[in-house]
Design an enzyme around this catalytic site. Structure first.
Site, short mmCIF file in Angstrom:
data_model
loop_
_atom_site.label_atom_id
_atom_site.label_comp_id
_atom_site.label_asym_id
_atom_site.label_seq_id
_atom_site.Cartn_x
_atom_site.Cartn_y
_atom_site.Cartn_z
N ARG A 1 0.84 -1.21 0.00
CA ARG A 1 0.00 0.00 0.00
C ARG A 1 0.87 1.26 0.00
NH1 ARG A 1 -0.38 4.67 2.67
NH2 ARG A 1 0.07 3.58 4.61
N ASP A 2 1.64 1.48 1.07
CA ASP A 2 2.37 2.75 1.18
C ASP A 2 3.46 2.82 0.12
OD1 ASP A 2 3.14 5.20 2.15
OD2 ASP A 2 3.40 4.56 4.22
N HIS B 1 5.15 4.38 12.69
CA HIS B 1 5.17 4.29 11.22
C HIS B 1 6.20 5.31 10.74
CE1 HIS B 1 2.98 3.90 7.25
NE2 HIS B 1 3.52 5.09 7.08
N HIS C 1 8.98 6.84 8.14
CA HIS C 1 9.61 6.94 6.81
C HIS C 1 11.08 7.25 7.04
CE1 HIS C 1 6.06 6.72 4.06
NE2 HIS C 1 5.46 6.86 5.23
N CYS D 1 4.38 9.21 0.12
CA CYS D 1 2.96 9.61 0.13
C CYS D 1 2.82 10.71 -0.90
CB CYS D 1 2.54 10.10 1.51
SG CYS D 1 0.87 10.79 1.52
N ASN E 1 9.21 4.13 3.25
CA ASN E 1 9.14 3.68 4.64
C ASN E 1 10.49 3.12 5.03
OD1 ASN E 1 6.29 2.90 3.30
ND2 ASN E 1 6.00 3.49 5.43
P1 HMG Z 1 -12.97 13.93 -1.69
O1 HMG Z 1 -11.67 14.18 -2.38
O2 HMG Z 1 -13.36 14.88 -0.62
O3 HMG Z 1 -14.11 13.90 -2.75
O4 HMG Z 1 -12.90 12.44 -1.09
P2 HMG Z 1 -15.56 13.22 -2.75
O5 HMG Z 1 -15.93 12.60 -1.46
O6 HMG Z 1 -16.43 14.28 -3.29
O7 HMG Z 1 -15.33 12.09 -3.85
C1 HMG Z 1 -14.70 12.37 -5.11
C2 HMG Z 1 -15.00 11.22 -6.03
O8 HMG Z 1 -14.41 10.04 -5.52
C3 HMG Z 1 -16.50 10.91 -6.14
O9 HMG Z 1 -16.72 10.35 -7.42
C4 HMG Z 1 -16.70 9.86 -5.09
O10 HMG Z 1 -17.79 9.04 -5.34
C5 HMG Z 1 -15.42 9.07 -5.21
P3 HMG Z 1 -17.39 11.21 -8.62
O11 HMG Z 1 -18.67 11.68 -8.08
O12 HMG Z 1 -16.41 12.33 -8.88
O13 HMG Z 1 -17.46 10.21 -9.71
N1 HMG Z 1 -15.05 8.39 -3.98
C6 HMG Z 1 -14.66 7.11 -3.94
N2 HMG Z 1 -14.55 6.16 -4.87
C7 HMG Z 1 -14.16 4.94 -4.47
N3 HMG Z 1 -13.82 4.65 -3.20
C8 HMG Z 1 -13.91 5.58 -2.24
C9 HMG Z 1 -14.35 6.86 -2.59
N4 HMG Z 1 -14.54 8.00 -1.89
C10 HMG Z 1 -14.97 8.92 -2.74
N5 HMG Z 1 -13.57 5.28 -0.99
C11 HMG Z 1 -11.34 11.04 0.03
C12 HMG Z 1 -12.31 12.22 0.14
C13 HMG Z 1 -10.70 10.87 1.40
C14 HMG Z 1 -12.10 9.82 -0.37
C15 HMG Z 1 -10.25 11.35 -1.02
O14 HMG Z 1 -9.68 12.61 -0.77
C16 HMG Z 1 -9.19 10.29 -1.06
O15 HMG Z 1 -9.42 9.17 -1.44
N6 HMG Z 1 -7.92 10.64 -0.72
C17 HMG Z 1 -6.85 9.68 -0.79
C18 HMG Z 1 -5.76 10.07 0.09
C19 HMG Z 1 -4.70 8.99 0.16
O16 HMG Z 1 -4.92 7.82 -0.14
N7 HMG Z 1 -3.48 9.42 0.58
C20 HMG Z 1 -2.38 8.53 0.75
C21 HMG Z 1 -2.55 7.61 1.92
S1 HMG Z 1 -2.25 8.38 3.50
C22 HMG Z 1 -0.57 8.08 3.81
O17 HMG Z 1 0.14 7.64 2.94
C23 HMG Z 1 -0.04 8.32 5.21
C24 HMG Z 1 0.18 7.00 5.98
O18 HMG Z 1 1.09 6.16 5.28
C25 HMG Z 1 0.74 7.29 7.38
C26 HMG Z 1 1.98 8.21 7.37
O19 HMG Z 1 2.93 7.97 6.60
O20 HMG Z 1 1.96 9.14 8.21
C27 HMG Z 1 -1.14 6.24 6.17
MG MG Z 2 3.24 6.34 5.28
#
Ligand code: HMG
Ligand code: MG
Length: 311
Positions: free
Chosen positions: A17-18, A209, A211, A242, A251
């Site tokens: 995933r990450d 967690h 990096h 990320c 990571n």
């Molecule tokens: P949003 O951007 O506010 O928009 O979503 P929305 O809710 O209006 O949805 C936009 C579109 O996506 C819509 O479709 C929704 O239906 C669809 P449209 O109407 O345009 O056709 N949608 C989805 N489709 C499938 N599955 C879903 C889903 N949700 C909405 N679950 C949201 C908010 C949080 C969903 C969005 O901003 C998002 O997915 N962000 C992804 C962020 C991400 O993955 N970041 C990386 C991971 S975090 C990380 O790496 C840190 C970590 O490793 C820890 C660390 O290192 O500290 C964990």
């Molecule tokens: Mg991370």
């Protein structure tokens, strides 16, 4: 508070995933599946396999359903995934994940960029997710990103971390992983946050967690070990980053952590030869060398080498 090292450490492999969420090159689902299967063969008890986020935001993991359907499920292994909202949980339950991982941050700006919500809004978004996940018999893990340093706001006060941790515990999550999202923390910052959490977040529910962008991750692990933390997230080969955290590199590499823990005599249940094979699989798919130092250098000399041998 300083404590003896925990005798048994859980390494949570987050590479699928990450690691893969940040790769520019598209990786076919079949290769992700081979990677995850190689990881489960190496002995990991928990693998974060993919992400059920909006596919437009993280196209690298848009094949989450296909990946979950294709893996060989090894009994006893927990296959988890990131779940940002109810829509994500619906998809994740249909794909039969074992654990839902929600994610928020200690920094408002990072949270807005990452999930387009304030911290308070994200907690409210997770409330129904945690209720439904638990009703379906799933464990729930939560991440607190940018717990030490934020790419937009700089240094984060430990009080911001304790505040979001309290709100997550109130939701009823099982475990909280404290994230150095951009790999900028040093041991004094890890100490400050763990000391602030002491008595508020039980050690059995605490993960780190880290990096490794600036090479401080292992020093930070040692700080965590001294404070009794027994759960660490890593990526095979040091894959990762990320896309919403400028400057974040991979990571901490699983191999590098395993080398340290094996050397300290702490048990993990993970075979380093198995991790090497998993890294081979994903390195072959990516076509470029992974950054893990131990992967490049190999194991420590056993002392069996003859003096006449040459480099
Ligand atoms: P949003 O951007 O506010 O928009 O979503 P929305 O809710 O209006 O949805 C936009 C579109 O996506 C819509 O479709 C929704 O239906 C669809 P449209 O109407 O345009 O056709 N949608 C989805 N489709 C499938 N599955 C879903 C889903 N949700 C909405 N679950 C949201 C908010 C949080 C969903 C969005 O901003 C998002 O997915 N962000 C992804 C962020 C991400 O993955 N970041 C990386 C991971 S975090 C990380 O790496 C840190 C970590 O490793 C820890 C660390 O290192 O500290 C964990
Ligand atoms: Mg991370």
């Amino acid at each position: 508070m300083t404590r003896p090292y925990p005798p048994r450490i859980k390494i949570v492999e987050v590479g699928p995933r990450d690691g893969l969420q940040n790769e520019a090159r598209p990786i076919p689902a079949a290769q992700k599946i081979a990677f995850i299967d190689a990881l489960s063969a190496a002995g990991f008890a928990e693998i974060e396999a993919t992400s059920f986020v909006a596919p437009g935001r993280i196209p690298q993991l848009a094949d989450a359903e296909e990946v979950m359907a294709g893996i060989h499920r090894r009994p006893g292994v927990v296959y988890s995934a990131l779940v940002p909202n109810e829509k994500g949980l619906e998809r994740a339950l249909a794909a039969r994940i074992d654990q839902a991982n929600v994610f928020t941050a200690a920094s408002e700006t990072f949270n807005q960029r990452n999930i387009r919500a304030s911290i308070a809004e994200s907690i409210e978004r997770f409330r129904p997710v945690v209720i439904s996940a638990r009703a379906a018999g799933l464990r729930v893990r939560a991440y607190v990103s940018t717990a030490f340093v934020c790419p937009y706001e700089g240094t984060i006060e430990p009080a911001a971390v304790t505040d979001v941790v309290a709100r997550l515990l109130d939701l009823g999550v099982d475990e909280i992983s404290i994230g150095d999202t951009i790999g900028a923390a040093v041991p004094s910052q890890i100490e400050a946050v763990l000391d602030a959490l002491d008595g508020r977040l039980p050690l059995g529910q605490t993960a780190l967690h880290l990096h490794d962008t600036r090479g401080t991750a292992l020093a930070n692990v040692l700080t965590g070990l001294r404070r009794g933390v027994a759960i660490y997230d890593t990526s095979s080969g040091g894959l990762g980053g990320c896309p919403y955290a400028p400057g974040a590199a991979g990571n901490l590499a699983t191999e590098d952590l395993l080398y340290l823990l094996d050397g300290l005599g702490l048990e993990t249940g993970i075979e380093s030869s198995g991790v090497r094979r998993a890294s081979d699989v994903i390195e072959g798919a990516l076509g470029n060398a992974l950054p893990s130092k131990v992967r490049r250098a190999g194991p420590a000399p056993s002392g069996e080498r003859k003096e006449t041998d040459r480099e």
